[in-house]
Design an enzyme around this catalytic site. Structure first.
Site, PDB file in Angstrom:
ATOM      1  N   ASN A  15      74.601  33.026  31.177  1.00  0.00           N
ATOM      2  CA  ASN A  15      75.220  32.814  32.482  1.00  0.00           C
ATOM      3  C   ASN A  15      76.749  32.812  32.413  1.00  0.00           C
ATOM      4  OD1 ASN A  15      74.413  29.964  31.373  1.00  0.00           O
ATOM      5  ND2 ASN A  15      76.182  29.593  32.698  1.00  0.00           N
ATOM      6  N   ARG A  38      69.456  28.396  30.950  1.00  0.00           N
ATOM      7  CA  ARG A  38      68.762  27.126  31.115  1.00  0.00           C
ATOM      8  C   ARG A  38      69.023  26.523  32.484  1.00  0.00           C
ATOM      9  NH1 ARG A  38      70.460  22.703  26.816  1.00  0.00           N
ATOM     10  NH2 ARG A  38      72.467  23.233  27.787  1.00  0.00           N
ATOM     11  N   TYR A 173      78.046  23.621  13.079  1.00  0.00           N
ATOM     12  CA  TYR A 173      78.059  24.991  13.597  1.00  0.00           C
ATOM     13  C   TYR A 173      77.948  26.019  12.470  1.00  0.00           C
ATOM     14  CZ  TYR A 173      79.602  29.147  16.125  1.00  0.00           C
ATOM     15  OH  TYR A 173      79.689  30.406  16.675  1.00  0.00           O
ATOM     16  N   THR A 208      86.035  31.305  24.331  1.00  0.00           N
ATOM     17  CA  THR A 208      84.862  30.817  25.061  1.00  0.00           C
ATOM     18  C   THR A 208      84.907  29.297  25.126  1.00  0.00           C
ATOM     19  OG1 THR A 208      83.472  30.614  23.090  1.00  0.00           O
ATOM     20  CG2 THR A 208      83.472  32.750  24.210  1.00  0.00           C
ATOM     21  N   ASN A 211      85.086  27.116  21.750  1.00  0.00           N
ATOM     22  CA  ASN A 211      86.346  26.844  21.049  1.00  0.00           C
ATOM     23  C   ASN A 211      87.463  26.430  21.996  1.00  0.00           C
ATOM     24  OD1 ASN A 211      87.424  29.321  22.141  1.00  0.00           O
ATOM     25  ND2 ASN A 211      86.399  30.437  20.503  1.00  0.00           N
TER      26      ASN A 211
END
Length: 255
Positions: A15, A38, A173, A208, A211
């Site tokens: 999305n 989601r 991560y 994004t 980060n």
């Protein structure tokens, strides 16, 4: 063009960010793309926005951490499309920057739920539909900081970090992406000879939410390698880790 006559793609976590741009670029190449998200409200809004550009984009409610959600999504795809030609496992979450010794195990476990177990859940749910397709592709969106070779040598292959400064403060991560790379190879080996190519993509340091939008690449640039792997020809590679380096063919990264 209907889902039955076009190549059908599913992109998870789509999305916003890189996922949304992957959806756009695949749809621009003629795919019917199911935009997995989601959050239903945000997912529907993103799909509607892309559809307004005369692209065949359809919202698919999909929580990658929920096996029931993945099964329901697969059932809908089976009814509407019959097959799936492309699966891009893009959904991912980050984690705080802190030394491994100060990282609680529960934090790592939480990141793995999406970045590793979610990929396995969705891939297994959609694999019967991918097997029905001609020349299916599975692309797992990984990261160059998941490379074991780079970590062992303390040297970033991409040059994003200076020599001797390979990031060690992203245990959750980075290790999740290392695990994802192992998952990628396991599926690639199982599916050799079936026509299904399975590869991992490192989009590069893209601005994004993960980060805080500090990345230097745009989402358009970050989507390029995943889309390249999603549209490989039948004689394309499998079990490859490909990164963004500004060249047409991308940079083959060490696992």
């Amino acid at each position: 063009m209907s889902a039955h006559s076009a190549r059908v793609a599913v992109v998870t976590g789509a999305n916003k960010g890189i996922g949304r741009e992957i959806v756009r670029q695949l749809a621009e190449r003629g795919h019917t793309v199911y935009l997995g998200a989601r959050d239903e409200q945000r997912g529907r809004a993103a799909a509607a926005d892309l559809s307004a550009d005369d692209l065949d984009v359809r919202f698919l409610h999909l929580d990658v951490t929920d096996e029931t959600s993945a099964k329901t999504a697969a059932e809908r795809l089976a009814q509407e499309a019959g097959t799936v030609h492309v699966l891009v496992n893009n959904a991912g979450v980050g984690g705080p920057m802190q030394p491994p010794s100060q990282t609680p195990a529960d934090q790592v476990r939480s990141v793995y739920e999406t970045n590793v177990f979610g990929v396995i859940t969705v891939t297994n749910a959609l694999l019967p539909l991918l097997r029905k397709a001609s020349g299916a592709r599975i692309v797992n969106v990984s990261s160059a900081i998941g490379s074991l070779k780079s970590a062992a040598e303390n040297l970033d292959q991409t040059g994003e970090h200076p020599p001797g400064e390979f990031p060690s403060t992203l245990l959750s991560y980075a290790s999740s992406k290392t695990a994802l790379n192992a998952v990628t190879l396991a599926y690639a080996n199982e599916l050799r000879g079936t026509g299904i190519l399975v590869n991992a993509a490192s989009p590069g340091f893209v601005a994004t939410d993960i980060n805080g939008h500090h990345g230097r690449l745009t989402t358009e640039e970050g989507a390029r390698i995943p889309v390249l792997l999603a549209t490989l020809p039948d004689d394309g590679p499998t079990a490859v880790f490909l990164g963004e380096n500004g060249t047409a063919e991308g940079q083959v990264l060490d696992w």
